[in-house]
Design a protein around this motif. Structure first.
Motif, PDB file in Angstrom:
ATOM      1  N   ALA A 135      12.942  -1.995   0.859  1.00  0.00           N
ATOM      2  CA  ALA A 135      11.864  -1.310   1.661  1.00  0.00           C
ATOM      3  C   ALA A 135      10.606  -1.761   1.306  1.00  0.00           C
ATOM      4  N   LEU A 136      10.185  -1.880   0.238  1.00  0.00           N
ATOM      5  CA  LEU A 136       8.975  -2.682  -0.480  1.00  0.00           C
ATOM      6  C   LEU A 136       8.844  -4.066   0.209  1.00  0.00           C
ATOM      7  N   ASP A 137       9.773  -4.615   0.343  1.00  0.00           N
ATOM      8  CA  ASP A 137       9.630  -6.222   0.671  1.00  0.00           C
ATOM      9  C   ASP A 137       9.417  -6.138   2.176  1.00  0.00           C
ATOM     10  N   GLN A 138       9.644  -4.990   2.968  1.00  0.00           N
ATOM     11  CA  GLN A 138       9.704  -5.122   4.266  1.00  0.00           C
ATOM     12  C   GLN A 138       8.344  -4.356   4.680  1.00  0.00           C
ATOM     13  N   ALA A 139       7.683  -3.369   3.937  1.00  0.00           N
ATOM     14  CA  ALA A 139       6.518  -2.655   4.066  1.00  0.00           C
ATOM     15  C   ALA A 139       5.229  -3.663   3.920  1.00  0.00           C
ATOM     16  N   THR A 140       4.556  -3.664   5.153  1.00  0.00           N
ATOM     17  CA  THR A 140       3.191  -4.605   5.405  1.00  0.00           C
ATOM     18  C   THR A 140       2.028  -3.812   4.793  1.00  0.00           C
ATOM     19  N   ASP A 141       2.218  -2.336   4.740  1.00  0.00           N
ATOM     20  CA  ASP A 141       0.990  -1.477   4.270  1.00  0.00           C
ATOM     21  C   ASP A 141       1.054  -1.170   2.447  1.00  0.00           C
ATOM     22  N   MET A 142       2.111  -1.708   2.140  1.00  0.00           N
ATOM     23  CA  MET A 142       2.347  -1.360   0.511  1.00  0.00           C
ATOM     24  C   MET A 142       2.059  -2.718  -0.115  1.00  0.00           C
ATOM     25  N   ARG A 143       1.308  -2.886  -1.207  1.00  0.00           N
ATOM     26  CA  ARG A 143       1.514  -4.236  -2.090  1.00  0.00           C
ATOM     27  C   ARG A 143       2.314  -3.728  -3.158  1.00  0.00           C
TER      28      ARG A 143
END
Length: 123
Positions: A33-41
């Motif tokens: 999910a983090l890998d797909q998130a554009t708003d979370m580094r």
């Protein structure tokens, strides 16, 4: 949307833009999910002490909350000194700690621990 994606979206909606991680296999859905998130580094660290220290430093300097993703109870234990210091300084950090699948807990593997008891903050 699955639970991991919902978690990341909730964190972002709460103003969290950075997640410092030392994940293991039980956290793989959150890593995806983090890998797909554009708003979370997502910042990978090789040891939980580094991850929790980086989250503390980031939150203090950026003046915004950070989060950590840690591997099981022992991983949380590795970072607990930094998290204690951050807590005493009222630094906003959200800690996500992995857990074995429920059907796996009965095997009492070496990394099985009572995460809730370890994480409980005595106030």
């Amino acid at each position: 949307m699955n639970g991991a994606e919902s978690l990341i979206r909730t964190l972002v909606a709460g103003g969290i833009q950075a997640c410092f991680t030392n994940p293991g296999t039980s956290e793989i859905n959150i890593v995806a999910a983090l890998d797909q998130a554009t708003d979370m580094r997502c910042v990978l660290g090789l040891f939980e002490g580094v991850v929790t220290g980086a989250a503390d430093g980031y939150a203090r300097m950026a003046r915004k909350p950070a989060c950590t993703l840690l591997h099981l109870g022992p991983g949380f234990g590795n970072g607990i000194a930094n998290l204690h210091n951050a807590s005493r300084a009222q630094v906003p950090i959200v800690n996500i700690v992995g857990q074995h699948a429920i059907y796996h807990l009965r095997h009492d593997t070496p990394l099985t621990s009572d995460i809730e008891a370890i994480a409980r903050h005595p106030n």
